[in-house]
Design an enzyme around this catalytic site. Structure first.
Site, PDB file in Angstrom:
ATOM      1  N   THR A 247       0.801  -1.196  -0.079  1.00 35.28           N
ATOM      2  CA  THR A 247       0.172   0.084   0.030  1.00 35.28           C
ATOM      3  C   THR A 247       0.811   1.311  -0.100  1.00 35.28           C
ATOM      4  OG1 THR A 247      -1.990  -1.067   1.100  1.00 35.28           O
ATOM      5  CG2 THR A 247      -1.584   1.249   1.416  1.00 35.28           C
ATOM      6  N   CYS A 248       1.758   1.336   0.736  1.00 37.74           N
ATOM      7  CA  CYS A 248       2.730   2.436   0.986  1.00 37.74           C
ATOM      8  C   CYS A 248       3.360   2.957  -0.246  1.00 37.74           C
ATOM      9  CB  CYS A 248       3.736   2.347   2.220  1.00 37.74           C
ATOM     10  SG  CYS A 248       4.843   3.380   2.341  1.00 37.74           S
TER      11      CYS A 248
ATOM     12  N   ASP B 222       0.761  -3.924   9.954  1.00 37.97           N
ATOM     13  CA  ASP B 222      -0.694  -3.466  10.395  1.00 37.97           C
ATOM     14  C   ASP B 222      -1.536  -4.358  10.794  1.00 37.97           C
ATOM     15  OD1 ASP B 222       0.256  -0.904   9.442  1.00 37.97           O
ATOM     16  OD2 ASP B 222      -1.310  -0.827   7.707  1.00 37.97           O
TER      17      ASP B 222
ATOM     18  N   ALA C 242       2.456 -10.543   6.946  1.00 38.51           N
ATOM     19  CA  ALA C 242       2.707  -9.104   6.410  1.00 38.51           C
ATOM     20  C   ALA C 242       1.855  -8.690   5.330  1.00 38.51           C
ATOM     21  CB  ALA C 242       4.146  -8.966   6.087  1.00 38.51           C
TER      22      ALA C 242
ATOM     23  N   ARG D 187      -8.467   2.129   8.999  1.00 41.89           N
ATOM     24  CA  ARG D 187      -8.219   0.943   8.480  1.00 41.89           C
ATOM     25  C   ARG D 187      -8.305  -0.204   9.422  1.00 41.89           C
ATOM     26  NH1 ARG D 187      -5.559   2.071   3.666  1.00 41.89           N
ATOM     27  NH2 ARG D 187      -4.461   0.290   3.644  1.00 41.89           N
TER      28      ARG D 187
ATOM     29  N   ALA E 138      -2.110 -16.155  -0.953  1.00 43.28           N
ATOM     30  CA  ALA E 138      -1.677 -17.007  -0.143  1.00 43.28           C
ATOM     31  C   ALA E 138      -3.068 -17.429   0.878  1.00 43.28           C
ATOM     32  CB  ALA E 138      -0.454 -16.867   0.515  1.00 43.28           C
TER      33      ALA E 138
ATOM     34  N   HIS F 137      22.880  27.612  11.959  1.00 43.99           N
ATOM     35  CA  HIS F 137      21.738  29.004  11.697  1.00 43.99           C
ATOM     36  C   HIS F 137      21.866  29.297   9.932  1.00 43.99           C
ATOM     37  CE1 HIS F 137      19.789  32.769  12.400  1.00 43.99           C
ATOM     38  NE2 HIS F 137      20.738  33.569  12.014  1.00 43.99           N
TER      39      HIS F 137
ATOM     40  N   TYR G 122      -5.643  11.865   9.687  1.00 44.55           N
ATOM     41  CA  TYR G 122      -4.634  12.460   8.829  1.00 44.55           C
ATOM     42  C   TYR G 122      -4.852  11.990   7.140  1.00 44.55           C
ATOM     43  CZ  TYR G 122      -2.159   7.770   8.387  1.00 44.55           C
ATOM     44  OH  TYR G 122      -2.058   6.411   7.939  1.00 44.55           O
TER      45      TYR G 122
ATOM     46  N   VAL H 294     -12.231   6.880   7.206  1.00 42.70           N
ATOM     47  CA  VAL H 294     -12.687   6.598   8.852  1.00 42.70           C
ATOM     48  C   VAL H 294     -11.540   5.613   9.475  1.00 42.70           C
ATOM     49  CG1 VAL H 294     -14.864   7.493   8.291  1.00 42.70           C
ATOM     50  CG2 VAL H 294     -14.442   5.169   8.098  1.00 42.70           C
TER      51      VAL H 294
END
Length: 462
Positions: free
Chosen positions: A42-43, A310, A145, A271, A118, A441, A185, A269
């Protein structure tokens, strides 16, 4: 049926899966990776990378529109033109380059990649529906995964004008009127980007605040920016119906029922773990709701079965999955490793960005006295030269010894500061350590030193 054997089978080729597989193979473990679609997960394909590319393009276009109007910093240009097809082609090119890089990494590492879906037969045996027919894979160790998928709302199934984040990123044109349900987000990032590309956006949130995991002070600049961009915000409001024929969304808020016309509705909303069809019923796994419980080595309750990313409890972030993937690769290869992280950094690519590491002031355990110090970007030279001085850096330190427990920031480019924030917490630094480190700086990072100085002694510019 074809049959394969290996020491490690990784199911899922996202950030956690491909890192685990490539690392294990380079450590000498005979590894097979199964992925039903394209490596990168997905990423890389439909999440982090394409969304950040779209956010960048939207900012460029928005600035050009401003320059063509009242101008910016004395710069005025002729009317800009948006060719969204070319924007999408550029975004796709970024994704392709990274995904090809992952495929090359797996090949160089010696990972055997099997494209297919799978399903467990038991804890050591997985059947894969591949492009060339079913394949039986027997493995000494298996890693789950498979990542996550968007949550649907009742009455708003994905499809047509009801978009998930994947569909929103593949739009042929920005919709004229867009309703975004969920002010987390993902909703804020995509809603803001599409507003900058010309969409009339309405954000709808069931709770009283945007980004409810953060405090109001941290999210206030982003909320002000929504207003400046003309994004309508409906808090304490729920969607109660959708008429696809008329394109009308029915809302129920504090002031009663409201009807909102929309050309598209983006639902963001939350995952959930992507485990449908995986055959987890054939295994005896300990679950925490929909998540798979794991120990500090990412072991599940079954010997030889691991889970990362996830599908496990914790923040749904690619870099957490990668860290877990490293652990599993080391453990399977016979090396000592376990989860001992002090923090997992998080970034919201909102406008302005929000970055957090460690504990928010409200998350400090009861009985632990703290000192909280802030430094505003309004007193930071680099932020002023960027004409983006909205925001601040905040340090939460233990009062007794000044050890840093958390760092939060909102402002321009704070996503690039967050690794330094995490390093400070992971290494157990005190505010005096940060205050005593010379910061170049003019840079945005000086705000971190100034916030530390405010606790250690006194801020130089506060």
């Amino acid at each position: 049926m074809n049959e394969l054997r290996c020491s490690l089978l990784v199911i899922g080729g996202g950030p956690g899966g491909y890192v685990c597989a490539s690392r294990a193979a380079r450590l000498g473990v005979d590894t097979i990776l199964v992925e039903g679609q394209r490596v990168g997960g997905t990423c890389l394909n439909i999440g982090c990378i394409p969304s950040k590319a779209l956010i960048h393009a939207a900012e460029l276009y928005h600035n050009a529109v401003q320059q063509a109007g009242t101008g910016m910093q004395g710069i005025t240009v002729s009317a800009p033109r948006l060719d969204f097809g070319q924007t999408q082609e550029w975004k796709t090119g970024v994704v392709d380059k990274l995904c090809n890089g992952v495929a090359g990494l797996l090949e160089r590492s010696g990972v055997k990649t099997l494209k297919g879906w799978a399903r467990f037969r038991d804890g050591k045996t997985v059947e894969v529906e591949s492009e060339t027919g079913p394949v039986l894979v027997r493995a000494d160790n298996v890693v789950i995964a498979t990542g996550s998928v968007p949550v649907e709302l009742p009455g708003l199934p994905f499809g047509g004008r009801i978009l998930d984040s994947t569909a929103a990123l593949a739009l042929p044109q920005p919709p004229r009127r867009l309703a975004v349900i969920g002010a987390g987000y993902i909703g804020l990032e995509l809603g803001t980007a599409l507003a900058k590309l010309g969409s009339e956006v309405t954000m709808i949130e069931a709770g009283p605040n945007i980004l409810p995991q953060y405090d109001d002070k941290l999210t206030r600049p982003a909320k002000r920016r929504l207003e400046a961009l003309g994004i309508a915000l409906r808090l304490n409001t729920k969607s109660t119906g959708w008429d696809d024929a008329t394109g009308v969304l029915t809302l129920q808020g504090e002031d009663g029922e409201e009807r909102l016309e929309a050309d598209a509705v983006l639902v963001t909303v939350g995952r959930r773990p992507a485990t449908d069809g995986l055959g987890l019923g054939e295994l005896n796994l300990r679950l925490n709701g929909p998540f798979i419980e794991v120990d500090d080595r990412c072991h599940t309750s079954m010997r030889g079965v691991f889970a990362i990313g996830d599908v496990t409890p914790g923040p749904m972030l690619a870099h957490r999955a990668m860290a877990q993937g490293e652990i599993v690769a080391d453990v399977v290869a016979g090396h000592a490793n376990a989860w001992d992280k002090a923090c997992v950094p998080a970034v919201c690519f909102t406008d302005p960005e929000i970055a957090t590491v460690g504990l928010l002031p409200s998350e400090v355990p009861e009985g632990v006295a703290t000192k909280v110090s802030e430094f505003s970007f309004r007193a930071n030279g680099r932020a002023l030269t960027l004409d983006a001085a909205e925001g601040f850096v905040r340090i939460v330190a233990r009062e007794s010894d000044h050890v840093i427990l958390g760092i939060q920031a909102t402002g321009p480019g704070v996503s690039e500061l967050v690794s330094g924030f995490a390093l400070a917490i992971e290494t157990g630094l005190r505010v005096e350590d940060v205050a005593g480190t010379i910061h170049a700086h003019p840079t945005l990072g000086e705000a971190l030193q100034e916030a530390a100085l405010a606790t250690a002694s006194m801020a130089n510019h506060g």
